[in-house]
Every structure is written in structure tokens, then in C-alpha cells.
Design a protein around this motif. Structure first.
Motif, short mmCIF file in Angstrom:
data_model
loop_
_atom_site.label_atom_id
_atom_site.label_comp_id
_atom_site.label_asym_id
_atom_site.label_seq_id
_atom_site.Cartn_x
_atom_site.Cartn_y
_atom_site.Cartn_z
N ASN A 1 -32.48 34.73 3.92
CA ASN A 1 -33.55 34.42 4.86
C ASN A 1 -33.13 34.71 6.29
O ASN A 1 -33.95 35.15 7.12
CB ASN A 1 -33.95 32.95 4.73
CG ASN A 1 -34.72 32.68 3.44
OD1 ASN A 1 -35.50 33.51 2.98
ND2 ASN A 1 -34.48 31.53 2.83
N TYR A 2 -31.86 34.48 6.60
CA TYR A 2 -31.38 34.76 7.95
C TYR A 2 -31.33 36.26 8.21
O TYR A 2 -31.65 36.71 9.31
CB TYR A 2 -30.00 34.13 8.15
CG TYR A 2 -30.03 32.61 8.14
CD1 TYR A 2 -30.27 31.90 9.31
CD2 TYR A 2 -29.84 31.90 6.95
CE1 TYR A 2 -30.31 30.51 9.30
CE2 TYR A 2 -29.88 30.52 6.94
CZ TYR A 2 -30.11 29.83 8.12
OH TYR A 2 -30.16 28.45 8.10
N ARG A 3 -30.92 37.03 7.20
CA ARG A 3 -30.92 38.49 7.35
C ARG A 3 -32.34 39.02 7.53
O ARG A 3 -32.60 39.88 8.37
CB ARG A 3 -30.26 39.15 6.13
CG ARG A 3 -28.76 38.99 6.08
CD ARG A 3 -28.15 39.91 5.04
NE ARG A 3 -28.56 39.54 3.69
CZ ARG A 3 -27.88 38.69 2.92
NH1 ARG A 3 -26.76 38.13 3.36
NH2 ARG A 3 -28.30 38.39 1.71
N GLU A 4 -33.28 38.47 6.76
CA GLU A 4 -34.68 38.88 6.90
C GLU A 4 -35.23 38.48 8.26
O GLU A 4 -36.02 39.22 8.87
CB GLU A 4 -35.51 38.24 5.78
CG GLU A 4 -36.97 38.64 5.81
CD GLU A 4 -37.76 38.03 4.67
OE1 GLU A 4 -39.01 38.09 4.72
OE2 GLU A 4 -37.13 37.48 3.73
N MET A 5 -34.80 37.33 8.76
CA MET A 5 -35.28 36.85 10.06
C MET A 5 -34.89 37.83 11.17
O MET A 5 -35.71 38.19 12.02
CB MET A 5 -34.69 35.47 10.34
CG MET A 5 -35.07 34.88 11.69
SD MET A 5 -34.35 33.25 11.95
CE MET A 5 -32.62 33.69 12.16
N PHE A 6 -33.65 38.28 11.18
CA PHE A 6 -33.18 39.16 12.25
C PHE A 6 -33.62 40.61 12.05
O PHE A 6 -33.50 41.42 12.97
CB PHE A 6 -31.66 39.09 12.36
CG PHE A 6 -31.17 37.80 12.97
CD1 PHE A 6 -31.37 37.53 14.31
CD2 PHE A 6 -30.54 36.84 12.18
CE1 PHE A 6 -30.95 36.34 14.88
CE2 PHE A 6 -30.10 35.65 12.75
CZ PHE A 6 -30.31 35.40 14.09
N SER A 7 -34.14 40.94 10.87
CA SER A 7 -34.65 42.29 10.65
C SER A 7 -36.15 42.40 10.90
O SER A 7 -36.69 43.51 10.95
CB SER A 7 -34.34 42.75 9.21
OG SER A 7 -35.00 41.90 8.27
N ASP A 8 -36.83 41.28 11.09
CA ASP A 8 -38.27 41.27 11.33
C ASP A 8 -38.54 41.59 12.80
O ASP A 8 -38.05 40.89 13.69
CB ASP A 8 -38.83 39.89 10.98
CG ASP A 8 -40.36 39.88 10.98
OD1 ASP A 8 -40.95 40.59 11.81
OD2 ASP A 8 -40.95 39.16 10.16
N PRO A 9 -39.34 42.64 13.10
CA PRO A 9 -39.60 42.99 14.51
C PRO A 9 -40.32 41.89 15.28
O PRO A 9 -40.10 41.72 16.47
CB PRO A 9 -40.44 44.26 14.42
CG PRO A 9 -40.99 44.27 13.02
CD PRO A 9 -39.98 43.58 12.17
N ASN A 10 -41.20 41.13 14.61
CA ASN A 10 -41.90 40.05 15.29
C ASN A 10 -40.93 38.97 15.74
O ASN A 10 -41.06 38.42 16.85
CB ASN A 10 -42.96 39.43 14.38
CG ASN A 10 -44.17 40.31 14.22
OD1 ASN A 10 -44.44 41.15 15.06
ND2 ASN A 10 -44.89 40.15 13.12
N ILE A 11 -39.95 38.66 14.90
CA ILE A 11 -38.98 37.62 15.26
C ILE A 11 -38.05 38.13 16.35
O ILE A 11 -37.65 37.37 17.25
CB ILE A 11 -38.20 37.17 14.01
CG1 ILE A 11 -39.17 36.58 12.98
CG2 ILE A 11 -37.13 36.15 14.38
CD1 ILE A 11 -38.52 36.12 11.70
N ARG A 12 -37.69 39.42 16.30
CA ARG A 12 -36.86 39.96 17.37
C ARG A 12 -37.60 39.91 18.71
O ARG A 12 -37.01 39.62 19.76
CB ARG A 12 -36.44 41.40 17.04
CG ARG A 12 -35.43 41.49 15.91
CD ARG A 12 -34.65 42.80 16.01
NE ARG A 12 -35.54 43.95 15.89
CZ ARG A 12 -35.82 44.55 14.75
NH1 ARG A 12 -35.29 44.10 13.61
NH2 ARG A 12 -36.63 45.60 14.71
N THR A 13 -38.90 40.19 18.68
CA THR A 13 -39.71 40.06 19.89
C THR A 13 -39.73 38.62 20.37
O THR A 13 -39.63 38.35 21.58
CB THR A 13 -41.15 40.55 19.64
OG1 THR A 13 -41.13 41.91 19.24
CG2 THR A 13 -42.00 40.40 20.89
N ALA A 14 -39.84 37.68 19.43
CA ALA A 14 -39.84 36.27 19.79
C ALA A 14 -38.51 35.85 20.43
O ALA A 14 -38.49 35.11 21.41
CB ALA A 14 -40.13 35.41 18.55
N ILE A 15 -37.40 36.35 19.89
CA ILE A 15 -36.09 36.03 20.47
C ILE A 15 -35.97 36.60 21.89
O ILE A 15 -35.48 35.93 22.81
CB ILE A 15 -34.97 36.57 19.56
CG1 ILE A 15 -34.98 35.83 18.21
CG2 ILE A 15 -33.60 36.42 20.23
CD1 ILE A 15 -34.03 36.41 17.19
#
Length: 461
Positions: free
Chosen positions: A79-93
Motif C-alpha cells: 500500500n505504501y508503494r502504491e501510495m507513492f506511485s499514485d500521481p494524485n498522492i504525489r501532487t497532494a504531497i
């Protein structure tokens, strides 16, 4: 008298099984233990609530983040790998990083400036009340307010109403943005949105420049019924009319000035030879204009400025500005909070130090920068750290203000957590986001605790 001891001396006094000395030794220990027991007893309900409402959810989230969305399959750190590979989450970070740096800094700086200024005005208390008032409004209500403030339509959005007013003060918008010639007209399109006559004009002649495309109800108030061009004077020159070649209600003749048709007041006409403007004129209220004889052999051009679209303001909620616009709404709310805390610290400053600096020849800016700000450093630290913790969890404003087309560009971790958990239904990734957000908040909290301990040690000294 006591009996003599075998050695002839006075016998030693007999001691009881529990001497007073022993009793005194046990007394304070017993009291201390009793106090500790009472303290634990009183703290027990709070500890139970803390464990049930804070500790248990944290531990449960850590465990849940290691399973898939259904909660049945163990995926480890997937789940953590998927989180950092998601462009929406990277934009959120990325947006959270912008929030963390910009919002607390701007709100604290603005609060400091307002706190210092309100000390010097007569109605300082009333001003502080007005600035602090947004804190009484909920985040949701503030989001709705600023959604209206940032409306693109200047007739509805306050921000764009101000922007359009300022812009039109220095650069007047065109009254004919939709005007254009008919097909097979005497005019043809040129580069940049201008229109040129197809043939050169000659001195001593008249020119008709018919246009269409402007709705009758948006014609300028200064427009008057168009008039046919007057005959050129003895010195030659060129006379012409530029007008709306359209009769409301029908009728009229094409390429001819009819009584019910309106002129284009203020329309600029240029005479161009070999790419250079040799003469220019502006049409009157009835659309008529005249050019000097040196315009002979030139082509007439209606510049693109005549047809410039009216300034519509700034796209506050567009992809490039939406995050900064939401930060502006946050600063509007929290600058009052910073001002009140800093103002309380400012009231406790030793005035003799400020006066001593002024006596030594320091200016007001030097006193502010070298005396006031260093003395306020502990208060500024409290405000800054509090706002940093607050912006890491920002949700309401980001959820309400951005329109659907720009919501992904304004995304932050708290909003992404909500969308992942309740819209997408992926509890595994949502738990991973919550743990990541918790990890981001912890260092700031530890920094705050360390600062408080350091201040207590300094006070004890």
C-alpha cells in the motif's frame, strides 16, 4: 533509679518493637505512595480514553495499512508503494509541502505586522476584533465565502471585480470584441486579429467600412445613428464611415448606411503604407472619420485593439493558482489568531529596552528588527509551530473552494485520504496515507515539546 548494669554503669534504655524513629521513617513514604495511588486513580479515566481514542486507532491503522482493500490479504508495504506511485498522492504531497512552508510563514508575518501596527492606532482594540472575527467562522463557511469571492464572473466574484476595475482604469477594454466584416466585404482579415481594406484608398474619395457581430443591446451608449461620409475638403483627404451594417428588426441594404444603423464610436482607423502607419483617426459617435491627403495610396487598417476581448479577470481557481488562492483564504482566517497571540506577547515586552534603543539612535525599523522581533521569538515560535501542525491536516478549505476541474491540482493529503477511503473504498491505501500524515505531524509536535521544555528550563534559571 534504674537498676545498675552488671558492669556498674547505667543500663541502656529498652526499645519498643517499633520505635518512634522507625515510625517517622515510614510515614512520609506511606503518604507519597498514597498520593501516587490517588493520582493514578484520577488519571485512569483519561488514560483509558487516550488509549481508546488515540493509541488504539493508531495501532489499528498501522496494522490495517499492511492489508489490501478488503482487509483479508496481507500485502506488507504494498500500500505504501502504491501510495507513492499514485500521481494524485504525489501532487497532494507537493501541495502539502507548499502549505507547510507558505501558509504558516505568511500568517505569522502578517500577524506580527498587524500586532505592531495596532499598538499605534487609536482604535486598536476594534481593529483587532475585526481581524480576529474570521476565526469565529467555521472552515466550511469560509470555504463557501471564498468560493464566491474567487468566482470568474466579475459581476459575482469580488476578487475579479477588483482586478477588472484596476485593469480597465489603466487599459480600457474594447467595446466591439465580436465585430467582424461580412464575407466578400471591402475588408479582409489580417495578422493579429486586425482587418485591412482589400484595395488601397485614394485621396478625395470616400470609404465605407461595414462591420457586424455586435449585439444591439451591448452597443456603447455613445453610439449614434450612422451617417454617410462627408465629401472630402479642398485639400483632399479621405472620408469614411465605420458602422454596424445591421438593421434591428430586419430590412436595410448591405454595404449601405441605413437610418436605423449605428456608428462605431471610438473605432481607430490607420492608413498603412509599406507596413508603416502614415496617418490615423478615430470614428465619431456616428461612425464618420477623416484622414489627411498623405493617406493616399494606403490601405486602411482596423487595429486588433478595436476588437480586444474585455478583460475577464484572473483565473483564481485555475490549475496554476488554485492552491495559492486557497492558501489566501487560510491566511485570511488565521492571521487574526497570530495577531492576538503576538499582540499578547508584545504587551509583555519590557518597554525600557525599546526606549533605550530609541535613545541610542535606532530608527523604528531597527528597533523592530533588532529588538522587538528577537524578544518575541518564543511567541513567534508558538504561533509558527501551531500553524504548521494545523496546515498539515488542512481539509475543509481544500475540499470546498476548488471547482471540480481544479480539485486534483489543489489536492492535499487529508482530502486524498477522504477520497481514497470513502469515494474509492480502498481502506488499505487510505490507512497508509493516514500513517504517512501522522509521521509528518510527529516531528513538528516533538519540536514543539522540545521548545516548551527549553523555555521551562530557562524560567527555572
Amino acid at each position: 533509679m534504674p537498676p545498675a548494669s552488671p558492669s556498674g554503669g547505667v543500663p541502656a534504655p529498652r526499645t519498643s518493637p517499633e520505635s518512634p524513629k522507625t515510625s517517622r521513617d515510614k510515614g512520609p513514604t506511606s503518604v507519597t505512595r498514597t498520593r501516587r495511588s490517588l493520582a493514578v486513580l484520577f488519571l485512569l479515566p483519561a488514560l483509558v480514553l487516550l488509549g481508546a481514542l488515540v493509541l488504539y486507532p493508531i495501532v489499528w491503522n498501522v496494522v490495517r495499512s499492511l492489508f489490501d482493500s478488503s482487509g483479508d490479504g496481507f500485502v506488507g508495504l504494498g500500500n505504501y508503494r502504491e501510495m507513492f506511485s499514485d500521481p494524485n498522492i504525489r501532487t497532494a504531497i507537493k501541495n502539502n509541502a507548499i502549505w507547510l512552508v507558505v501558509a504558516p510563514t505568511v500568517a505569522t508575518a502578517l500577524g506580527l505586522v498587524l500586532a505592531v501596527l495596532t499598538e499605534r492606532i487609536k482604535w486598536g482594540t476594534a481593529f483587532k476584533l475585526l481581524v480576529f472575527m474570521p476565526m469565529a467562522i467555521s472552515m466550511l463557511a469560509s470555504g463557501i465565502i471564498f468560493r464566491l469571492v474567487y468566482e470568474q464572473d466579475p459581476d459575482r466574484g469580488v476578487a475579479n471585480a477588483v482586478a477588472v476595475t484596476v485593469h480597465d482604469t489603466f487599459a480600457e477594454s474594447s467595446a466591439f470584441p465580436k465585430a467582424h466584416p461580412r464575407p466578400r466585404s471591402a475588408l479582409e482579415a489580417a495578422k493579429g486579429g486586425a482587418f485591412l481594406t482589400r484595395e488601397p484608398v485614394r485621396s478625395g474619395t470616400t470609404v465605407l467600412l461595414p462591420l457586424v457581430g455586435v449585439a444591439p443591446d451591448v452597443m456603447p451608449d455613445s453610439a449614434r445613428p450612422a451617417a454617410a461620409p462627408a465629401a472630402p475638403g479642398k485639400d483632399g483627404g479621405i472620408a469614411g464611415t465605420v458602422w454596424q451594417d445591421f438593421t434591428k428588426g430586419g430590412g436595410g441594404t448591405l454595404d449601405k448606411v441605413d437610418p436605423k444603423e449605428l456608428g462605431y464610436p471610438g473605432m481607430r482607423i490607420e492608413a498603412v503604407k509599406d507596413g508603416e502607419v502614415v496617418a490615423s483617426a478615430k470614428a465619431g459617435a456616428d461612425g464618420r472619420f477623416t484622414l489627411p491627403a498623405k493617406a493616399d495610396g494606403a490601405r486602411l487598417r482596423l487595429p486588433a485593439d478595436n476588437f480586444r476581448e474585455p478583460y475577464g479577470g484572473i483565473d483564481w481557481l485555475g490549475p496554476s493558482l488554485v492552491t495559492w488562492s486557497v492558501i489566501g483564504a487560510y491566511v485570511w482566517m488565521w492571521a487574526g489568531f497570530a495577531m492576538v497571540l503576538i499582540g499578547a506577547g508584545l504587551a509583555g515586552l519590557p518597554r525600557e529596552l525599546l526606549e533605550a534603543a530609541r535613545v541610542d539612535g535606532a530608527g523604528e525599523w531597527q528597533v523592530f528588527r533588532r529588538v522587538t522581533v528577537p524578544l518575541l521569538a518564543p511567541v513567534l515560535g508558538v504561533v509558527l509551530v501551531t500553524l504548521m501542525i494545523n496546515v498539515l491536516k488542512i481539509f475543509d478549505l481544500v475540499y470546498v473552494i476548488p471547482p471540480g476541474s481544479a480539485r486534483d491540482d489543489a489536492n492535499v493529503l487529508a482530502v486524498e485520504l477522504y477520497n481514497t477511503a470513502f469515494v474509492d473504498g480502498d481502506a488499505g491505501v487510505a490507512s497508509a496515507i493516514s500513517i504517512f500524515l501522522f509521521i509528518l505531524v510527529v516531528p513538528v509536535m516533538l519540536l514543539n515539546i522540545r521548545r516548551l521544555r527549553r523555555e521551562r528550563k530557562e524560567e527555572r534559571r
